[in-house]
Design a protein around this motif. Structure first.
Motif, short mmCIF file in Angstrom:
data_model
loop_
_atom_site.label_atom_id
_atom_site.label_comp_id
_atom_site.label_asym_id
_atom_site.label_seq_id
_atom_site.Cartn_x
_atom_site.Cartn_y
_atom_site.Cartn_z
N ALA A 29 0.83 -1.20 0.00
CA ALA A 29 0.00 0.00 0.00
C ALA A 29 0.87 1.26 0.00
O ALA A 29 0.56 2.24 -0.68
CB ALA A 29 -0.93 0.00 1.21
N PRO A 39 -7.95 0.94 -5.06
CA PRO A 39 -6.96 0.28 -4.20
C PRO A 39 -6.98 -1.24 -4.31
O PRO A 39 -5.92 -1.88 -4.32
CB PRO A 39 -7.36 0.74 -2.79
CG PRO A 39 -8.03 2.06 -3.01
CD PRO A 39 -8.75 1.91 -4.32
N ASN A 219 -5.09 2.83 1.79
CA ASN A 219 -4.72 3.64 0.64
C ASN A 219 -5.27 5.06 0.68
O ASN A 219 -4.69 5.96 0.07
CB ASN A 219 -5.21 2.97 -0.66
CG ASN A 219 -4.37 1.77 -1.04
OD1 ASN A 219 -3.39 1.87 -1.74
ND2 ASN A 219 -4.76 0.61 -0.54
#
Length: 280
Positions: A29, A39, A219
């Motif tokens: 991430a 994400p 994220n």
């Protein structure tokens, strides 16, 4: 078979395995390029993310084994040590030494967990837990999570990550309790009964939802906000539900309750401090 020693052993293995998977997904991430993908889609394009996810799932398998031998009130505190295991792993990847804050925080977390497990000596509830026993908790939680999510839409990115971290922590708290409920169903009725039980499908739904929301939380904002929320709320929600819904109890009397309260608060605060420290 009820065996607290085996429960603690399998929970420790689960914490160690889950910690590694979490560290890897955090690194993915943190180094994910901004190419317009969501994400989840961006992470899913990384083979290492899938390996880390499978590792986390294997850790969950050890968690289920632990729940088969002991109460959630034993397993959940031990799983809190997942956070402590992430620090040596993170330090290894970053090629640095552990800081004094990390060492002290890890020691406090370990002592508090040991106190809850050894002094508390939790016992299971031997009666039957019905859907009606779950209903008040489900309704209240759905309303709270809906309000938090609606509010997060208008927030800036860091605080939206915090809100999603809160929702993730609540969801994983339910995953922990539903896992124990599903294990109880399996122990009493076998696989066929488990496959027809609502707890089994609610568990799958919450696990999938938690994974998706967690990846968005990783994220959308700083991990120093989202991770403390999810790691702190999960054991709190699990403790509340294990008492209120599953009927598990600590075998504690008199002034020992004060010691248990101090240990629980220490576990929560050290968990929050460590997760915030690790992502500052």
């Amino acid at each position: 078979m009820h065996d607290n020693l085996l429960a603690v052993g399998f929970a420790l293995i689960a914490a160690l395995v889950i910690a590694w998977g979490t560290v890897v997904r955090h690194r993915i991430a943190a180094h994910q390029p901004d190419n317009g993908d969501s994400p989840i889609v961006a992470a899913a394009k990384r083979p290492l993310w899938w390996f880390a996810l499978l590792t986390a799932l294997s850790g969950y398998g050890f968690q289920v084994l632990a729940l088969g031998f002991g109460t959630l009130l034993i397993v959940q505190p031990v799983l809190a040590l997942t956070l402590m295991f992430t620090f040596p792993m993170t330090a290894f990847y970053e090629k640095r030494r552990l800081t004094m804050d990390e060492i002290i925080g890890g020691a406090l977390l370990t002592v508090s967990v040991a106190t809850l497990v050894i002094l508390g000596k939790p016992v299971p509830f031997h009666g039957k837990v019905t859907f009606h026993d779950w209903l008040p908790a489900i309704i209240v939680t759905a309303i709270v999570m809906g309000i938090i999510y609606a509010a997060s839409i208008r927030m800036s990115a860091p605080y939206r990550g915090l809100s999603l971290g809160v929702i993730t922590g609540i969801t994983y708290g339910f995953v922990a309790v539903l896992s124990k409920a599903a294990v109880n169903v399996f122990n009493h009725g076998g696989l066929l009964i488990l496959l027809t039980a609502w707890e089994f499908y609610a568990l799958i739904a919450c696990a999938v939802l938690g994974t998706i929301i967690q990846q968005y939380a990783f994220n959308v904002g700083a991990l120093r906000l989202s991770l403390p929320a999810m790691t702190t709320l999960e054991p709190v929600v699990a403790f509340i539900l294990s008492y209120a819904v599953l009927g598990e109890k600590f075998q504690v009397h008199g002034w020992n309750w004060a010691i248990m309260g101090i240990a629980l608060v220490t576990m929560i605060l050290s968990t929050f401090a460590l997760s915030a420290r690790g992502n500052a």
